[in-house]
Design an enzyme around this catalytic site. Structure first.
Site, PDB file in Angstrom:
ATOM      1  N   GLU A  12       0.825  -1.218   0.000  1.00  0.00           N
ATOM      2  CA  GLU A  12       0.000   0.000   0.000  1.00  0.00           C
ATOM      3  C   GLU A  12       0.855   1.263   0.000  1.00  0.00           C
ATOM      4  O   GLU A  12       0.367   2.340  -0.303  1.00  0.00           O
ATOM      5  CB  GLU A  12      -0.894   0.032   1.255  1.00  0.00           C
ATOM      6  CG  GLU A  12      -2.056  -0.921   1.191  1.00  0.00           C
ATOM      7  CD  GLU A  12      -2.795  -1.035   2.521  1.00  0.00           C
ATOM      8  OE1 GLU A  12      -3.993  -1.278   2.492  1.00  0.00           O
ATOM      9  OE2 GLU A  12      -2.172  -0.890   3.583  1.00  0.00           O
ATOM     10  N   ASP A 217     -13.144  -4.053  -1.701  1.00  0.00           N
ATOM     11  CA  ASP A 217     -14.066  -5.196  -1.719  1.00  0.00           C
ATOM     12  C   ASP A 217     -15.374  -4.810  -1.066  1.00  0.00           C
ATOM     13  O   ASP A 217     -15.505  -3.733  -0.488  1.00  0.00           O
ATOM     14  CB  ASP A 217     -13.417  -6.377  -0.975  1.00  0.00           C
ATOM     15  CG  ASP A 217     -13.124  -6.006   0.473  1.00  0.00           C
ATOM     16  OD1 ASP A 217     -14.001  -6.171   1.309  1.00  0.00           O
ATOM     17  OD2 ASP A 217     -11.990  -5.526   0.766  1.00  0.00           O
TER      18      ASP A 217
HETATM   19  N1  ADE Z   1      -9.628  -4.005   4.494  1.00  0.00           N
HETATM   20  C1  ADE Z   1      -9.990  -4.174   3.208  1.00  0.00           C
HETATM   21  N2  ADE Z   1     -11.114  -4.911   3.097  1.00  0.00           N
HETATM   22  C2  ADE Z   1     -11.461  -5.226   4.361  1.00  0.00           C
HETATM   23  C3  ADE Z   1     -12.518  -5.974   4.909  1.00  0.00           C
HETATM   24  N3  ADE Z   1     -13.417  -6.555   4.124  1.00  0.00           N
HETATM   25  N4  ADE Z   1     -12.566  -6.110   6.254  1.00  0.00           N
HETATM   26  C4  ADE Z   1     -11.650  -5.517   7.038  1.00  0.00           C
HETATM   27  N5  ADE Z   1     -10.629  -4.797   6.574  1.00  0.00           N
HETATM   28  C5  ADE Z   1     -10.540  -4.650   5.243  1.00  0.00           C
END
Ligand code: ADE
Length: 264
Positions: A12, A217
């Site tokens: 990142e 996501d």
């Molecule tokens: N960072 C990126 N996606 C995530 C998720 N689904 N849950 C927790 N931290 C995250």
């Protein structure tokens, strides 16, 4: 000002240390702190690793040992609401620890003995960050994210959202869980694993901070699918160019000193 920049994962923060002028590496608490100048701003870049304890330790060290005056957290997050799409950007207006629950002794989400569930980032820094994010999407997005990656992740016209970010020591990959969090936390825009810990530390040490996340996501059963590909090919570009724009703007127009009551 001295800006501390935290990311959870190496991927990142790709490019930021390379962009530093005169970087010096200092090791403390099993972490590498890179001290130098980033686009004319005195900066310290560090990887926290994942989770609230790791993030709290890193933020505390940045302030207490490296003397940073401001903290920026960049990284990725899961969407906290159905209106938020992969590739969108979220800037925290408020942060909460979604796994904090000392009920019935204290209300759910309240950090015991602080009287607070939510912690607010610095308004000036967060506004600058949103501005940098908008400028990135308008001016850099098409040049920096390849068409292959845009198609692979369905990135069409990403947007910037401001709202509540919830952090917990849990990668949320369950539709029922994210729906329940969305129901329990009005205004939720994203879930991640560090921001609210940094927020608590910064609140307690009275240091202005801001949190920005690229949505990687939907926090459902597919959340881990292509996760690292997104971090490397999309989120790293977002973080690099938004930080570049933020630093340049901070040089052109330094932040106003905070008044006694401002920011928190
Ligand atoms: N960072 C990126 N996606 C995530 C998720 N689904 N849950 C927790 N931290 C995250």
């Amino acid at each position: 000002m001295r800006l501390g920049i935290i990311s959870a994962l190496h991927e990142e923060q790709a490019g930021l240390v390379e962009a530093m002028e005169g970087p010096a590496k200092l090791i403390h608490g099993k972490r590498e702190f890179w001290v130098g100048r980033l686009w004319e701003i005195d900066a310290v870049c560090v990887l926290s690793r994942i989770g609230k304890v790791a993030a709290a330790m890193t933020a505390t060290t940045l302030v207490e040992k490296f003397g940073v005056t401001h903290i920026l957290f960049t990284g990725v997050a899961g969407a906290g609401d159905k209106t938020i799409r992969v590739g969108d950007i979220v800037v925290a207006e408020s942060l909460v620890q979604h796994d904090m629950d000392a009920s019935p002794l204290f209300p759910r989400f309240e950090v015991p003995l602080t009287g607070q569930t939510h912690f607010q980032p610095d308004q000036q820094l967060s506004l600058r960050l949103s501005g940098a994010a908008h400028a990135f999407l308008e001016c850099d997005f098409l040049d920096t994210i390849s068409e292959t990656e845009r198609q692979a992740f369905g990135l069409t016209q990403p947007r910037v959202h401001r709202g509540l970010i919830a952090s917990g020591d849990q990668f949320v990959n369950d539709r029922l869980r994210i729906d329940a969090l969305n129901g329990a936390l009005p205004g939720l825009v994203a879930v991640e694993m560090e921001g609210a810990a940094v927020a608590q530390v910064c609140h307690e040490l009275d240091v202005p901070f801001a949190v920005i996340r690229a949505v990687s996501d939907n926090a459902n059963e597919n959340a881990a699918h292509d996760f690292m590909r997104f971090v490397k090919s999309v989120a790293a570009q977002y973080a690099f160019h938004i930080t570049r724009r933020l630093c340049r703007h901070l040089v052109e127009a330094p932040l106003q000193p905070r008044s006694e009551s401002a920011g928190m």
